[in-house]
Design an enzyme around this catalytic site. Sequence first.
Site, PDB file in Angstrom:
ATOM      1  N   SER A  72     -16.270 -28.581  16.048  1.00  0.00           N
ATOM      2  CA  SER A  72     -17.193 -27.502  15.664  1.00  0.00           C
ATOM      3  C   SER A  72     -18.645 -27.933  15.837  1.00  0.00           C
ATOM      4  CB  SER A  72     -16.933 -27.057  14.222  1.00  0.00           C
ATOM      5  OG  SER A  72     -17.230 -28.102  13.319  1.00  0.00           O
ATOM      6  N   SER A  73     -18.972 -29.191  15.545  1.00  0.00           N
ATOM      7  CA  SER A  73     -20.375 -29.608  15.668  1.00  0.00           C
ATOM      8  C   SER A  73     -20.794 -29.654  17.133  1.00  0.00           C
ATOM      9  CB  SER A  73     -20.608 -30.960  14.987  1.00  0.00           C
ATOM     10  OG  SER A  73     -20.036 -32.000  15.739  1.00  0.00           O
TER      11      SER A  73
ATOM     12  N   ASP B 132     -16.448 -34.619  22.833  1.00  0.00           N
ATOM     13  CA  ASP B 132     -16.472 -33.259  22.284  1.00  0.00           C
ATOM     14  C   ASP B 132     -17.518 -32.402  22.998  1.00  0.00           C
ATOM     15  OD1 ASP B 132     -14.707 -34.459  20.572  1.00  0.00           O
ATOM     16  OD2 ASP B 132     -15.613 -33.649  18.742  1.00  0.00           O
TER      17      ASP B 132
END
Lengths: 374, 374
Positions: free
Chosen positions: A138-139, A191
Site C-alpha cells: 500500500s505504501s 514494491d
Amino acid sequence: MSAPGKIILHGEHAVVYGKPALATSLNLRTTIHLSGNDGSIFILCLPSIDINKAWEVTDLELLYSTIQEGNGSIPSSPDTATLSRLRQFTDAEDGNAKDLAIIVFLYLHSQIIGSRGSLAALRVVVGSDLPVGAGLGSSAAYSVSLAAVLLVLAGQIRQIPNSWTREELGLVNSWAFEAERIIHGNPSGVDNAVSTYGGLILYRKGEALKPARGNSLQVVIVNSHVPRSTKRLVEKVKERLDKYPEIIRPMLESMEALVVKALDTMQGFENSDANVCYDILEELIDINQSQLNVLGVGHLSLEHICLLCQQNDFHCKLTGAGGGGCAFVLIRPDASKEKVKTLIKSIEEAGYMSWLTSIGGSGVTLHESMPLSS
Amino acid sequence: MSAPGKIILHGEHAVVYGKPALATSLNLRTTIHLSGNDGSIFILCLPSIDINKAWEVTDLELLYSTIQEGNGSIPSSPDTATLSRLRQFTDAEDGNAKDLAIIVFLYLHSQIIGSRGSLAALRVVVGSDLPVGAGLGSSAAYSVSLAAVLLVLAGQIRQIPNSWTREELGLVNSWAFEAERIIHGNPSGVDNAVSTYGGLILYRKGEALKPARGNSLQVVIVNSHVPRSTKRLVEKVKERLDKYPEIIRPMLESMEALVVKALDTMQGFENSDANVCYDILEELIDINQSQLNVLGVGHLSLEHICLLCQQNDFHCKLTGAGGGGCAFVLIRPDASKEKVKTLIKSIEEAGYMSWLTSIGGSGVTLHESMPLSS
C-alpha cells in the site's frame, strides 16, 4: 492517477538467502485525484487512513524555502535537516504511518514541483483499495501514484494516458523509491517497481530487478487479519536454518527452482495451452505453500484458509512474510461465478476478508486529465 | 504371544528413491493364544477378520503329507505346487485377505511343526488391535506372532519370556518374512523386522536393515478412514518428480537429512534434555508433514486432522503412503490427561478413529506358558 499494490507470488523468505523471488502487480489500487482549490488553502486528504490536512499555501511556501532545493528530474533523498524540518512541521511521531504519509507528500511535492517560489492551491485526495500494513504494497502504491501525479504536474513526464516511455517510468519509480525509503528505511525497491511497471518482477538480493511481462490472472486475496512481524518471521526461518541446515538448505534450492518454473509458466501462456499453464501454476502454489510450512512461517489461520480453498477445489498460498497476513487464491478463467461466490462466502463466513481482483496487470496509470498549473 | 504393528516415522516415499526411512514398532498388537483342543478338531480363529475354521487333524495331516517337507530351523518359501495345494485346500480367491491369513497359517504350521507325522489338535485364537489394510503392519504382526508361537511349540526357540537371543529372533523374523511374501508378494521386510525386534529400524533400498534402540514414545494414531492405493501414490510422486525434477530432487535430499536427524534424536534421549528432544521431534514432524505435502501425497482429511492437532497444540503427520490412511500425533509425557482427552474427543467428533498407544517399544513377546506338545 492510480497505481497497483503487489503480492509476492513465490520466493518469499528464500529471497533472504540470495534466492530469486517473483512479485507481481495487484489490481487493488491507490488512486489520486488532483484538482485546483479556490483560495489559498492546500488540502491533502487520505480518508482511508483518516488524514485530512489543510494548509495555507503561504505556510507551505515558507516551509519549502527552509529545506533542500529540489529538482524533479533528479530524484534525491532528503538530507537530515530537511527530514527533521518536515517532521517538526507535521508534529510527527516516530514510525506513525499517518505522519509518514504526510511527510512523503510534503517531500515529493517540494522536490518535484519545486521548493522555491509560489505554489498553486490544490486539493489532493488519495483513495485506496489496499489494506495498510498487510504486505500488499500500500505504501508503494501511494508513493508511485503520488510521484507520478506530481511529475505530470511539473511537466517532467507527459500527460498522455498509458504511453510513458521507459525513462518516464524510471523517473516515477526512482522518486517513489525515495518515498519508500522515508517510510521503510531500507526497502528492497520491489514494491515500487511492481507498482510502477506492473506485470512481473523477478528480483534477487544484490542484482538488478528484472521486470517481465506475464499474463494477467484472476485471484482472490484473503486477509487473515492475524498481525505478524516480518522481522520475527525472518528470524524464525534463520533459527530453523541454523538448527537444521541439512534439512533447510535443500529446501531453499527447491524454492529457487520453483520460482524459475513459475516465471517460465507465467510468461508461457501465449505459446502454450492455457489449461496446462493453470494446472502448473496451481501445483506450484500448493508446493510452495508446503515449502513455506517447512520453513515454519505458516499459521493456523493460513492452514484454515488453504483448507477452505481445497474444499472448494481452489489452490491457495500465503504471500509475503506469512505467520498470518494475506494469502492469494488462483481463480481459473473457467471457474464458474457460482463456484467463486461459494468460495468467497465460505472464506468470509470463517471471518476472513477477501477481494476478487487480478494480478499481473498495469502499473501506474493516468486515468483523466489534471490541471497543468503548479 | 504378541507382536506389535509398525508405523513409518519419517522417510516414506523418499525411500522409493534410495533415501533412508525410519520405521518403529507400534504398540497395537496382534496376540495369539494357543491351547490344546480336546478331540481331533484343529481350530483356527481370527475373530477380527471373521475367520473361524475347524479342521479334522487327520485332514491337515493328509494335506501336509502332500506338500513340501518343512524344517523349522531353515526358513523357506513355498514351492509352486505347495502354494497351489494350500490354495486349493482353502478354496482361496486371489488376494483375499482372509484366505491369505489361512494359507499363511497352514504353511507356517506345516513347515515349522513338521509336515510329516501326527499333529496335535490345537485351538489357535488370534486377536488384534490393528486395523487391517491401514498401513500399520497388521499382516506382519500376525506373521511374526504366528511364527514365534509355532517356533516355541516346535522347540526351535526357547519358551522363556523376553530373553530370546539375536539368533532366535532372527529365525522368527525370517519365517515371518516368508509369510509376508505369501501375503504381499515382494515386501521390503521392514514390517516383520520392526514387529520382531521392536524399537526402530532404519532402512534403505538395497541395504541391510539397521535395527536401533530408541525411546518409547506415546502417540495417538488416527485413521482417516480414507482408502488409498499405495501404488497410485507412489506413481503420483514419480509424476511430480518427472514434471518438476529441479524442485522435487532437493526435497528428497532434505527428507534424507530429516530422517538422519530424527534417528539421532530418538537415540539421544538418554544423553540429552528430554524436553529438547521432544521439541525437535515435534518440529521434525511438522517439517516432514509439509515435505510430504510438497510431494503431493497429502489429503484433505489429513490436513483436517493436522489442523485439529495444531488447534490443540499437538504435532501430527501422515504415516505411510498418505492420500488418506493413518496419521500419528506425538504426545509429550508432560501433556495433561485432560489435554489429550480433549484432542481425542475433537478427532473422534470429526469422524476419525484414534488409538492412544506407544511406539518404539518391545517387539515379539512371549506372555504366558504354552503347551509344549506339538
